[in-house]
Scaffold this motif. Structure first.
Motif, PDB file in Angstrom:
ATOM      1  N   ARG A  29       0.909  -1.375  -0.036  1.00 12.04           N
ATOM      2  CA  ARG A  29       0.068   0.055  -0.056  1.00 12.04           C
ATOM      3  C   ARG A  29       0.976   1.402   0.017  1.00 12.04           C
ATOM      4  NH1 ARG A  29      -2.260  -1.570   4.832  1.00 12.04           N
ATOM      5  NH2 ARG A  29      -2.729   0.778   5.363  1.00 12.04           N
ATOM      6  N   ARG A  30       2.209   1.156   0.738  1.00 15.03           N
ATOM      7  CA  ARG A  30       2.829   2.329   0.738  1.00 15.03           C
ATOM      8  C   ARG A  30       3.117   2.923  -0.453  1.00 15.03           C
ATOM      9  NH1 ARG A  30       9.083   2.698   2.461  1.00 15.03           N
ATOM     10  NH2 ARG A  30       9.528   4.956   2.422  1.00 15.03           N
ATOM     11  N   TRP A  31       3.354   2.011  -1.732  1.00 12.25           N
ATOM     12  CA  TRP A  31       3.716   2.595  -3.108  1.00 12.25           C
ATOM     13  C   TRP A  31       2.732   2.534  -4.158  1.00 12.25           C
ATOM     14  CZ3 TRP A  31       7.761   5.229  -2.044  1.00 12.25           C
ATOM     15  CH2 TRP A  31       8.603   4.536  -1.089  1.00 12.25           C
ATOM     16  N   SER A  32       1.408   2.243  -3.516  1.00 13.90           N
ATOM     17  CA  SER A  32       0.254   2.200  -4.540  1.00 13.90           C
ATOM     18  C   SER A  32      -0.451   3.531  -4.832  1.00 13.90           C
ATOM     19  CB  SER A  32      -0.676   1.210  -3.826  1.00 13.90           C
ATOM     20  OG  SER A  32      -1.931   1.273  -4.565  1.00 13.90           O
ATOM     21  N   ARG A  33      -1.051   3.568  -6.006  1.00 12.38           N
ATOM     22  CA  ARG A  33      -1.504   4.963  -6.012  1.00 12.38           C
ATOM     23  C   ARG A  33      -3.021   5.054  -5.281  1.00 12.38           C
ATOM     24  NH1 ARG A  33      -1.505   5.119 -12.731  1.00 12.38           N
ATOM     25  NH2 ARG A  33      -1.583   2.823 -12.419  1.00 12.38           N
ATOM     26  N   ALA A  34      -3.449   3.926  -4.954  1.00 14.70           N
ATOM     27  CA  ALA A  34      -4.607   3.823  -3.870  1.00 14.70           C
ATOM     28  C   ALA A  34      -4.241   3.111  -2.921  1.00 14.70           C
ATOM     29  CB  ALA A  34      -5.674   3.162  -4.586  1.00 14.70           C
ATOM     30  N   GLY A  35      -3.816   3.881  -1.709  1.00 14.78           N
ATOM     31  CA  GLY A  35      -3.093   3.382  -0.451  1.00 14.78           C
ATOM     32  C   GLY A  35      -4.086   2.760   0.569  1.00 14.78           C
ATOM     33  N   GLU A  36      -5.470   2.908   0.528  1.00 13.55           N
ATOM     34  CA  GLU A  36      -6.282   2.434   1.295  1.00 13.55           C
ATOM     35  C   GLU A  36      -6.482   0.950   1.599  1.00 13.55           C
ATOM     36  OE1 GLU A  36      -8.260   2.896  -2.298  1.00 13.55           O
ATOM     37  OE2 GLU A  36      -7.367   4.313  -1.192  1.00 13.55           O
ATOM     38  N   ASP A 126       9.625   8.246  -5.080  1.00 12.18           N
ATOM     39  CA  ASP A 126      10.576   7.801  -3.791  1.00 12.18           C
ATOM     40  C   ASP A 126      10.663   6.336  -3.951  1.00 12.18           C
ATOM     41  OD1 ASP A 126      10.719  10.338  -3.084  1.00 12.18           O
ATOM     42  OD2 ASP A 126       9.311  10.376  -1.795  1.00 12.18           O
ATOM     43  N   ASN A 127      10.025   5.360  -4.790  1.00 11.67           N
ATOM     44  CA  ASN A 127      10.193   4.053  -4.763  1.00 11.67           C
ATOM     45  C   ASN A 127      11.567   3.626  -5.615  1.00 11.67           C
ATOM     46  OD1 ASN A 127       9.980   1.278  -4.868  1.00 11.67           O
ATOM     47  ND2 ASN A 127       7.430   1.357  -5.291  1.00 11.67           N
ATOM     48  N   VAL A 128      12.718   3.904  -4.888  1.00 12.52           N
ATOM     49  CA  VAL A 128      13.940   3.561  -5.494  1.00 12.52           C
ATOM     50  C   VAL A 128      14.000   2.328  -6.059  1.00 12.52           C
ATOM     51  CG1 VAL A 128      16.543   3.699  -5.245  1.00 12.52           C
ATOM     52  CG2 VAL A 128      14.875   5.500  -4.211  1.00 12.52           C
ATOM     53  N   ALA A 129      13.608   1.407  -5.065  1.00 16.60           N
ATOM     54  CA  ALA A 129      13.767   0.003  -5.876  1.00 16.60           C
ATOM     55  C   ALA A 129      13.116  -0.498  -6.847  1.00 16.60           C
ATOM     56  CB  ALA A 129      13.670  -1.290  -4.859  1.00 16.60           C
ATOM     57  N   SER A 130      11.697   0.056  -7.239  1.00 14.89           N
ATOM     58  CA  SER A 130      10.941  -0.010  -8.330  1.00 14.89           C
ATOM     59  C   SER A 130      11.562   0.604  -9.667  1.00 14.89           C
ATOM     60  CB  SER A 130       9.534   0.098  -8.286  1.00 14.89           C
ATOM     61  OG  SER A 130       8.695  -0.958  -7.369  1.00 14.89           O
ATOM     62  N   LEU A 131      11.913   1.975  -9.355  1.00 16.93           N
ATOM     63  CA  LEU A 131      12.657   2.607 -10.506  1.00 16.93           C
ATOM     64  C   LEU A 131      13.770   1.732 -10.895  1.00 16.93           C
ATOM     65  CD1 LEU A 131      12.366   6.209  -9.014  1.00 16.93           C
ATOM     66  CD2 LEU A 131      10.899   5.338 -11.011  1.00 16.93           C
ATOM     67  N   ALA A 132      14.590   1.343 -10.032  1.00 19.02           N
ATOM     68  CA  ALA A 132      15.814   0.697 -10.391  1.00 19.02           C
ATOM     69  C   ALA A 132      15.243  -0.675 -11.015  1.00 19.02           C
ATOM     70  CB  ALA A 132      16.667   0.300  -9.230  1.00 19.02           C
ATOM     71  N   ALA A 137      15.195  -3.390 -16.397  1.00 22.67           N
ATOM     72  CA  ALA A 137      14.492  -4.066 -17.434  1.00 22.67           C
ATOM     73  C   ALA A 137      14.216  -3.274 -18.575  1.00 22.67           C
ATOM     74  CB  ALA A 137      12.963  -4.360 -16.902  1.00 22.67           C
ATOM     75  N   GLY A 138      14.838  -2.156 -18.803  1.00 29.04           N
ATOM     76  CA  GLY A 138      14.963  -1.601 -20.282  1.00 29.04           C
ATOM     77  C   GLY A 138      13.807  -0.515 -20.257  1.00 29.04           C
ATOM     78  N   TYR A 139      13.264  -0.214 -19.252  1.00 26.08           N
ATOM     79  CA  TYR A 139      12.174   0.977 -19.355  1.00 26.08           C
ATOM     80  C   TYR A 139      12.773   2.284 -19.151  1.00 26.08           C
ATOM     81  CZ  TYR A 139       8.504  -2.426 -18.706  1.00 26.08           C
ATOM     82  OH  TYR A 139       7.317  -3.701 -18.652  1.00 26.08           O
ATOM     83  N   ALA A 140      12.246   3.210 -19.651  1.00 30.56           N
ATOM     84  CA  ALA A 140      12.966   4.757 -19.799  1.00 30.56           C
ATOM     85  C   ALA A 140      11.979   5.623 -19.052  1.00 30.56           C
ATOM     86  CB  ALA A 140      13.354   5.013 -21.264  1.00 30.56           C
ATOM     87  N   VAL A 141      12.510   6.581 -18.472  1.00 32.38           N
ATOM     88  CA  VAL A 141      11.618   7.613 -17.802  1.00 32.38           C
ATOM     89  C   VAL A 141      11.211   8.551 -18.829  1.00 32.38           C
ATOM     90  CG1 VAL A 141      11.355   9.202 -15.721  1.00 32.38           C
ATOM     91  CG2 VAL A 141      12.729   7.394 -15.512  1.00 32.38           C
ATOM     92  N   THR A 142       9.684   8.707 -18.812  1.00 31.99           N
ATOM     93  CA  THR A 142       9.169   9.760 -19.710  1.00 31.99           C
ATOM     94  C   THR A 142       8.993  10.805 -18.848  1.00 31.99           C
ATOM     95  OG1 THR A 142       6.885   9.118 -18.870  1.00 31.99           O
ATOM     96  CG2 THR A 142       7.686   7.916 -20.863  1.00 31.99           C
ATOM     97  N   PRO A 143       8.931  12.287 -19.331  1.00 29.38           N
ATOM     98  CA  PRO A 143       8.757  13.550 -18.747  1.00 29.38           C
ATOM     99  C   PRO A 143       7.258  13.786 -18.117  1.00 29.38           C
ATOM    100  CG  PRO A 143       8.816  14.035 -20.896  1.00 29.38           C
ATOM    101  CD  PRO A 143       8.866  12.485 -20.819  1.00 29.38           C
ATOM    102  N   GLU A 144       6.649  13.171 -17.374  1.00 24.78           N
ATOM    103  CA  GLU A 144       5.500  13.213 -16.672  1.00 24.78           C
ATOM    104  C   GLU A 144       5.512  14.072 -15.260  1.00 24.78           C
ATOM    105  OE1 GLU A 144       2.520  12.333 -17.940  1.00 24.78           O
ATOM    106  OE2 GLU A 144       3.584  11.536 -19.946  1.00 24.78           O
ATOM    107  N   PRO A 145       4.979  14.939 -15.040  1.00 24.77           N
ATOM    108  CA  PRO A 145       5.027  15.676 -13.820  1.00 24.77           C
ATOM    109  C   PRO A 145       4.319  14.939 -12.750  1.00 24.77           C
ATOM    110  CG  PRO A 145       3.396  16.877 -14.965  1.00 24.77           C
ATOM    111  CD  PRO A 145       4.077  15.851 -15.968  1.00 24.77           C
ATOM    112  N   GLY A 146       4.722  15.189 -11.429  1.00 30.06           N
ATOM    113  CA  GLY A 146       3.720  14.673 -10.216  1.00 30.06           C
ATOM    114  C   GLY A 146       4.634  13.851  -9.474  1.00 30.06           C
ATOM    115  N   PRO A 147       4.016  13.124  -8.576  1.00 23.33           N
ATOM    116  CA  PRO A 147       4.691  12.393  -7.613  1.00 23.33           C
ATOM    117  C   PRO A 147       4.952  10.840  -8.212  1.00 23.33           C
ATOM    118  CG  PRO A 147       2.340  12.420  -6.776  1.00 23.33           C
ATOM    119  CD  PRO A 147       2.684  13.332  -8.058  1.00 23.33           C
TER     120      PRO A 147
END
Length: 158
Positions: A29-36, A126-132, A137-147
């Motif tokens: 839940r900590r890293w979910s878009r819907a944390g409830e 802030d989810n460093v492990a998932s970003l890594a 796995a070959g994914y590249a960050v796109t320029p999307e604003p927000g958390p």
């Protein structure tokens, strides 16, 4: 002793309680878009809808037993063949380096079952492990604003 190979299978309604327990885990839940916390009745409605939809695929990853899930959803408003991925490693299986294998197995199944050209992953900044994980796995960050950061991977030449 050799470990069991990691495989994925399509989820069923029989997986409902296990999937709900993983979904409601505080680490998930900590890293979910819907944390409830999600109630069983709401989860059952959601799961029934996912399993019935041709635009969603939900897999349970197993390595001698269930170790996680990987889900793919068609992304509306994007080019044809664009899917969004969501991955969860079971709380008791975390820290074993399974996430990359779960993701790769899910991507193989997606390519085998659907005409997938591109996969997006939405990850909290802030989810460093998932970003890594997605970066490896070959994914590249796109320029999307927000958390949340959106990472993209082309499957056309994968």
């Amino acid at each position: 002793m050799t470990e069991a190979p990691l495989t994925v299978r399509e989820a069923t309604e029989g997986d409902a309680e296990l999937l709900l327990a993983w979904r409601n885990d505080p680490g998930t839940r900590r890293w979910s878009r819907a944390g409830e916390v999600v109630a069983l009745e709401d989860h059952m409605r959601w799961l029934e809808g996912v399993l019935a939809s041709p635009d969603r695929l939900l897999f349970v990853a197993e390595e001698g037993g269930p170790v996680g899930t990987v889900r793919f959803d068609v992304v509306e408003g994007e080019s044809v063949g664009t899917w969004e991925v969501s991955i969860t490693v079971a709380p008791g299986s975390r820290g074993r380096g399974l996430a990359g294998r779960v993701l790769a197995a899910g991507e193989r199944e997606l390519r085998g079952l659907r005409s997938a050209r591109r996969v997006l992953a939405t990850v909290h900044e802030d989810n460093v492990a998932s970003l890594a994980l997605f970066g490896r796995a070959g994914y590249a960050v796109t320029p999307e604003p927000g958390p949340f950061r959106v990472l993209a991977k082309s499957l056309e030449n994968a």
